[in-house]
Design a protein around this motif. Sequence first.
Motif, PDB file in Angstrom:
ATOM      1  N   SER A   1     146.150   5.554 -32.169  1.00 52.27           N
ATOM      2  CA  SER A   1     145.187   4.479 -31.911  1.00 52.27           C
ATOM      3  C   SER A   1     145.789   3.192 -32.462  1.00 52.27           C
ATOM      4  CB  SER A   1     143.851   4.763 -32.601  1.00 52.27           C
ATOM      5  OG  SER A   1     144.048   4.993 -33.982  1.00 52.27           O
TER       6      SER A   1
ATOM      7  N   VAL B   1     132.204  -4.720 -25.509  1.00 53.46           N
ATOM      8  CA  VAL B   1     133.051  -3.703 -26.139  1.00 53.46           C
ATOM      9  C   VAL B   1     132.830  -3.774 -27.649  1.00 53.46           C
ATOM     10  CG1 VAL B   1     135.393  -2.873 -26.547  1.00 53.46           C
ATOM     11  CG2 VAL B   1     134.795  -3.888 -24.329  1.00 53.46           C
TER      12      VAL B   1
ATOM     13  N   ARG C   1     132.197  -1.031 -31.507  1.00 56.17           N
ATOM     14  CA  ARG C   1     131.978   0.272 -32.118  1.00 56.17           C
ATOM     15  C   ARG C   1     130.475   0.512 -32.284  1.00 56.17           C
ATOM     16  NH1 ARG C   1     132.594   0.580 -36.869  1.00 56.17           N
ATOM     17  NH2 ARG C   1     133.037  -1.567 -37.474  1.00 56.17           N
TER      18      ARG C   1
ATOM     19  N   VAL D   1     131.141  -0.685 -23.365  1.00 52.65           N
ATOM     20  CA  VAL D   1     132.025   0.334 -23.927  1.00 52.65           C
ATOM     21  C   VAL D   1     131.695   0.440 -25.417  1.00 52.65           C
ATOM     22  CG1 VAL D   1     134.395   1.056 -24.370  1.00 52.65           C
ATOM     23  CG2 VAL D   1     133.831  -0.214 -22.261  1.00 52.65           C
ATOM     24  N   CYS D   2     131.159   1.572 -25.796  1.00 53.65           N
ATOM     25  CA  CYS D   2     130.722   1.763 -27.186  1.00 53.65           C
ATOM     26  C   CYS D   2     131.522   2.909 -27.796  1.00 53.65           C
ATOM     27  CB  CYS D   2     129.229   2.063 -27.229  1.00 53.65           C
ATOM     28  SG  CYS D   2     128.572   2.226 -28.898  1.00 53.65           S
ATOM     29  N   VAL D   3     132.353   2.573 -28.773  1.00 46.52           N
ATOM     30  CA  VAL D   3     133.196   3.578 -29.428  1.00 46.52           C
ATOM     31  C   VAL D   3     132.357   4.330 -30.454  1.00 46.52           C
ATOM     32  CG1 VAL D   3     135.276   3.975 -30.791  1.00 46.52           C
ATOM     33  CG2 VAL D   3     135.206   2.108 -29.102  1.00 46.52           C
TER      34      VAL D   3
ATOM     35  N   ARG E   1     132.253   6.298 -25.370  1.00 47.71           N
ATOM     36  CA  ARG E   1     133.496   6.955 -25.760  1.00 47.71           C
ATOM     37  C   ARG E   1     134.563   5.879 -25.971  1.00 47.71           C
ATOM     38  NH1 ARG E   1     133.102   7.887 -20.154  1.00 47.71           N
ATOM     39  NH2 ARG E   1     134.890   7.134 -18.931  1.00 47.71           N
ATOM     40  N   SER E   2     135.631   6.287 -26.603  1.00 48.15           N
ATOM     41  CA  SER E   2     136.741   5.369 -26.830  1.00 48.15           C
ATOM     42  C   SER E   2     137.649   5.367 -25.609  1.00 48.15           C
ATOM     43  CB  SER E   2     137.526   5.805 -28.069  1.00 48.15           C
ATOM     44  OG  SER E   2     138.644   4.972 -28.263  1.00 48.15           O
TER      45      SER E   2
END
Length: 752
Positions: free
Chosen positions: A280, A548, A550, A583-585, A625-626
């Motif tokens: 990562s 985007v 976390r 997009v949520c990590v 998801r990442s």
Amino acid sequence: MLLATDLDGTFLAGDPEDRLSLYQTIAAHPEIQLAYVTGRSLEAVLPLLADPTLPQPDFIIADVGATLVHGDSLQPIQPLQSVVDALWPGESQVASAIAAFGLERQDVPQARRCSYFCTPEQAANPALREIADELGCDLLYSAELYLDFLPRGVNKGSSLRALADWLELDHDQVLAAGDTLNDLSMLSASFHGVCVGQSESALLEATANHSRTLHASRPGCGGILEAFAHFGFLGEHGIAAERRQAAQPGKAELVMVYHRLPYEEYRGAGGKLQRRRPTSPNGIIPTLLSFFGDGRKGSWVAWAVHEDGDEPFDSHTTVDAERYPKLTAARVKLSKEEVDIFYKRFSKEAFWPTLHTFWERATFNEDDWQVYLKVNRAFAERTALEAAEGAIVWLHDYNLWMVPAYLRELRPDLRIAFFHHTYFPSADVFNVLPWRRQIVGSLLQCDYVGFHIPRQVENFVDVARGVFPLKTLSRQNCAPRFITYGCAVGLERMTTELDTGSRRVRLGAHPVGLDIDRVRSALEAPKIRELMAHLREEMQGVKLILSVERLDYTKGILEKLNAYERLLADNPELIGKVTLVSVCVPAAREMTIYDELQSQIEQAVGRINGRFARVGWTPLQFFFRSLPFEEVSAWYAMADVMWITPLRDGLNLVAKEFVAAQGLLGGRGVLVLSEFAGAAAELKGALLTNPHDAADLAQTCYLALNMPASEAKARLRELFDIVCFNDIRRWGEEFLAGVEPQQENKVLELVG
């Protein structure tokens, strides 16, 4: 034994080597009890208790003997304090009785005493003595300037005698140390005493015939060390047998202290521990590594998990023998339990919410704090062994707050720099931390402390002023580098150097920059070009709003979803014309504190899609998801609006990644950015929004969707210029330039 010492001119004075020697001796001998005996008030002593370089007292006798407290709890020593309290007539009674004399009250904290400025002529007035007698007070006149009204019979010596008797100590086991006439009452008692070097001549004359009082030659702590040897404390060899050697210097000219190793460790076939480049990507790590690309001798200190029963632990490994031939990874051995407590639990449950102003979510646990201290001590000990004489040590973030305190004791010669990657809040928030004094005291052991933006610098200064009496040595304007009044985290001027009384600490604002080449490489990859072409075709006729982040309550995800629902409800013409892609990590599996938030987000996504979806059109696509950075870069390039709305954020690199992707491809996407993100103070050209105001969130997003192309291009051009110029290389170089002493113009440059 009991060491009872005055502070200013005595315990806080002397040659730095003598101070270190005495302090280390006290720390190494738990049988030595320490009492601060001072004319300061207890309130004025508190800053010293936050100084990690000073031994913490077992007892404090303050206010010239009128205040007696335990050093750990700061609670009164009873019944000794009650005896003094019964003798004190009260502050208002003293003030009223001498009002006619026109004496000016000293503007310093005082308890059970009243202190005034007074000329020798005023002090000689017999009427003052008569009033003192009527009140049942003693008068103490010193330095031909200060007049104290004290409870009758109370002074440093009387309170020290009372303490020694309460402790049932033989007076031969008490050493009293002082340097002014105010200390005479201690030195006139039946204790061993020492007038340290450079004491007032009046004190030396008054004690000239005291057989139990030594007139030392060395000032401050050096004089106390002489007394230890003279009176035979610690045995016949005295201090000479007790002095500890500081850690022996290593060979690293630059030591990087970071919570992560510059490579990943994993178990391969057969369970053998192996290494590989990080899967990562982290833009910081390659930049920090590049400081060693010119062959500079260095060490990278980070933790490594090791359990009993594992293969033998390697304290040192190479990082990349070809690119960084003289860089070594120095691994700090921690158990999985220690990592879980120190990093995954305590740092995230106590410090993370507090730093981001969500103190009501914080959980404080003293046992966890002790583990945190143990880990920080381990980092400091490893760092002390790695660093060469006078080397630079660069520490990173709140996980390592207490390392400077331990490291300064172990290696006074080092230049210690600290960069705070996370947001630093205002004093009314930070001060809820039970250990704030220790943390601030540790950070003030650094030579240089850096933050992302000026507001965070000033927040730190404000917090530190509540712990130490600091003097500001220099300030500078924040413009034109930063926004001043245009956002919630803007500021006009910031402090750049402080004097703590024992050292100077320089401060700086350095927003972390972006690795532009990383974004460029991602966009040039053939599969990403194909993905962009696919997205362009799929989103034809629909404007793309991208988000985007976390999974974290600080990111304002739920607030943004509610605002999006409001945007569609208030503007029905947008239905079928816009899509929000989020997009949520997800958090690590063991981070259960986010479970409730995740459930609330899932409910909001279902509600919005259920309410507004049409055949062939979905208002909200939520990826929980990442995604690979390259794939995210494609979404950046295709977005019409980038919607970043953290409730609080130290900086926010996602905003810069979007700007870079758009700028590299000549796009005109609009950045909508929370004014509570640190990047808001730097990124001129963004549309700023208040994430705590749902109406403003929706309205600003609507404005971005309908912005004229010419304005959007102009804003993006300004943003792209800022991001390109202030890239991650400049961040690193400017930070280390700030660490270097001002008289030196040497700058450590990055080597690609």
